[in-house]
Design an enzyme around this catalytic site. Structure first.
Site, mmCIF file in Angstrom:
data_model
loop_
_atom_site.group_PDB
_atom_site.id
_atom_site.type_symbol
_atom_site.label_atom_id
_atom_site.label_comp_id
_atom_site.label_asym_id
_atom_site.label_seq_id
_atom_site.Cartn_x
_atom_site.Cartn_y
_atom_site.Cartn_z
ATOM 1 N N LYS A 1 -4.017 -8.192 2.703
ATOM 2 C CA LYS A 1 -3.972 -9.401 1.740
ATOM 3 C C LYS A 1 -4.660 -10.701 2.173
ATOM 4 O O LYS A 1 -4.947 -10.933 3.230
ATOM 5 C CB LYS A 1 -2.412 -9.695 1.830
ATOM 6 C CG LYS A 1 -2.007 -11.075 0.627
ATOM 7 C CD LYS A 1 -2.692 -10.777 -0.705
ATOM 8 C CE LYS A 1 -2.113 -9.435 -1.352
ATOM 9 N NZ LYS A 1 -2.667 -9.346 -2.711
ATOM 10 N N ASP B 1 -4.021 -2.406 3.835
ATOM 11 C CA ASP B 1 -4.352 -1.600 2.733
ATOM 12 C C ASP B 1 -5.342 -0.671 2.901
ATOM 13 O O ASP B 1 -5.203 0.475 2.363
ATOM 14 C CB ASP B 1 -4.774 -2.733 1.598
ATOM 15 C CG ASP B 1 -3.557 -3.356 1.126
ATOM 16 O OD1 ASP B 1 -3.286 -4.420 1.628
ATOM 17 O OD2 ASP B 1 -2.672 -2.906 -0.046
ATOM 18 N N ALA C 1 0.850 -1.125 0.012
ATOM 19 C CA ALA C 1 -0.115 -0.007 0.180
ATOM 20 C C ALA C 1 1.015 1.442 -0.058
ATOM 21 O O ALA C 1 0.586 2.093 -0.793
ATOM 22 C CB ALA C 1 -1.011 0.203 1.348
#
Ligand code: MRU
Length: 354
Positions: A253, A242, A55
C-alpha cells in the site's frame, strides 16, 4: 480453515453453496453489512470497489469469481467451455493490477479447468479448487503468523500500515496475523496503526479488527510515523505485501516505502509478511511490478465529501515499491527470509522458503 480456527467471529468471504457472502469493507467500521454475490460481474465490481480487498482475500475472491463465471457459460464441449472461461479469467484479472495473489489464483483455476473432460467435470473441479485455494491461503497466514511471532518481543510496540488482518486475508492475517498470534501467546504488545490515506484502511479496518480482539491500538496519521520512531516508541514495523519480486523488492500500500526509509533511518527493524502466493519470481526487480492507479476522487474526497477545491488535479498510485535494502526480513508460511537479500535475487537457499 483447517489448521486453526479463525481468530475472529466474522469472515470477509464465504462460499454459501450457491453464492458468495461478502462483508462489504467499504462500509466498515460504521456498518457490518454482508452482500450476496451471485454472478461474476458482481464479484468484479466488489473487487474493484474494495468491498473485498487485501492481496490474499482478492485471490480467494477471484477464484470464487471464476466459479460463478463458469456457471454463466453456454459452451457444451470441454474445449469451448475452457475458451469461454479464459475470457472470464481475463475480465477478472483486470479488476486489480498489483496484487499477485489474484493472478496466481486465476492461473490455478484455469489450469484445473484444462483437466476436466466435460463441462460438469470442469465445474465441479473449479469449485473444489476455489475452496482449496481459500483453505490453503487461510492456513498459510496461520503458519506465517506463527513464524513471525518469533520476532516479536514481549512488551513490543509495533507500527503497521494499511490493513493486513483477517479481513484482508480470510485467515489470521499477514502483518496483523503476526500481531494477533503474538498477542495470543500472551505477549503484552501494542500497535500504532497508520491511518493509510487515501482510503483509510488503517483507520477504518485495522483499528476495528484490533479492538474486536482486544489488542491495544493507537491510530496515527501516516505523517506521524517518523515522529514516533524518532522518539524511540516503535520497536519494529511490520507490513504486508501485494507483490514481491525475485530480488525481494516489495509492493505494498502507498506509504509503505516512506515507513521503510524512516525505519532504516531510526534503526527500527522493518518486516514484510506475506504468503508465498504473493511472490512473483518472474519479475527480477520491483521496478517491474505494475502499480494500480486509482481514481483522483479517492484523494480529493473522503466518503463522497470534497476536501479539496473543485477540479483540482490529484494523483493516486495505490501502491509503492520498497527496495529490498530496507527490508530486515520477509516472513512467509515456510519460514523467514533474513538478510542478506542480494541486490540481484533472493538466494537459492532462501528460495526454498518460497
Ligand atoms: O488496496 P488494498 O486495500 O487491497 O491494499 C491492501 C494492502 O496493501 C495490504 O497491505 C496488502 O494486501 C498486504 S496483506 C493483506
Amino acid at each position: 480453515m483447517n489448521k486453526a480456527q479463525s481468530p475472529v467471529n466474522y469472515q470477509p468471504i464465504e462460499w454459501k453453496g450457491d453464492f458468495v457472502k461478502l462483508l462489504d469493507q467499504t462500509l466498515l467500521p460504521a456498518e457490518e453489512v454482508y452482500e450476496e454475490i451471485t454472478d461474476y460481474h458482481q464479484m468484479m465490481t466488489a473487487i474493484k470497489e474494495l468491498k473485498i480487498r487485501g492481496a490474499p482475500a482478492i485471490g480467494v475472491a477471484g477464484a470464487y469469481g471464476m466459479v460463478l463465471g463458469a456457471r454463466q457459460l453456454t459452451a457444451r464441449s470441454a474445449a469451448g467451455f475452457q475458451k469461454q472461461l479464459h475470457e472470464v479469467a481475463i475480465e477478472i484479472s483486470g479488476t486489480r493490477l498489483t496484487a499477485r495473489n489474484l493472478f496466481w489464483a486465476i492461473d490455478r483455476m484455469e489450469n484445473i479447468a484444462t483437466k476436466g473432460k466435460n463441462v460438469e467435470e470442469i465445474k465441479t473441479a473449479l469449485l473444489k479448487e476455489a475452496k482449496k485455494i481459500h483453505a490453503e491461503e487461510a492456513d498459510a497466514t496461520f503458519d506465517l503468523s506463527k513464524n513471525g511471532a518469533e520476532l516479536i518481543k514481549d512488551g513490543a510496540t509495533i507500527l503497521t500500515h494499511c490493513n493486513t488482518g483477517p479481513l484482508a486475508t480470510t485467515g489470521y492475517g499477514t502483518a496483523l496475523g503476526i500481531v494477533i498470534y503474538a498477542f495470543k501467546q500472551g505477549k503484552k504488545i501494542q500497535v500504532y496503526a497508520d491511518e493509510t490515506r487515501p482510503l483509510l484502511q488503517g483507520a477504518r479496518l485495522t483499528t476495528w479488527e484490533l479492538r474486536k480482539i482486544g489488542i491495544p491500538v493507537t491510530l496515527i496519521t501516516d505523517s506521524m510515523a517518523g515522529y514516533f520512531m524518532k522518539k524511540g516508541k516503535i520497536d519494529c514495523a511490520i507490513v504486508g505485501a501485494d507483490r514481491i519480486a525475485a530480488n525481494g523488492d516489495t509492493a505494498n500500500k502507498i506509504g509503505t516505502y516512506s515507513v521503510a526509509v524512516l525505519a532504516k533511518e531510526n534503526h527500527v527493524p522493518f518486516y514484510v509478511a506475506a504468503p508465498t502466493s504473493t511472490f512473483d519470481l518472474s519479475l527480477s526487480s520491483g521496478n517491474r511490478i505494475p502499480i494500480e492507479q486509482r481514481s483522483q476522487m479517492e484523494v480529493t474526497h473522503i466518503k463522497g465529501v470534497p476536501i479539496a477545491p473543485r477540479y483540482v488535479s490529484a494523483a493516486n498510485p495505490a501502491f509503492d515499491v520498497t527496495p529490498n535494502k530496507y527490508i530486515t526480513a520477509i516472513i512467509t508460511e515456510k519460514g523467514i527470509i533474513r538478510k542478506p537479500i542480494t541486490n540481484r535475487k533472493i538466494s537459492d537457499k532462501q528460495l526454498k522458503l518460497i
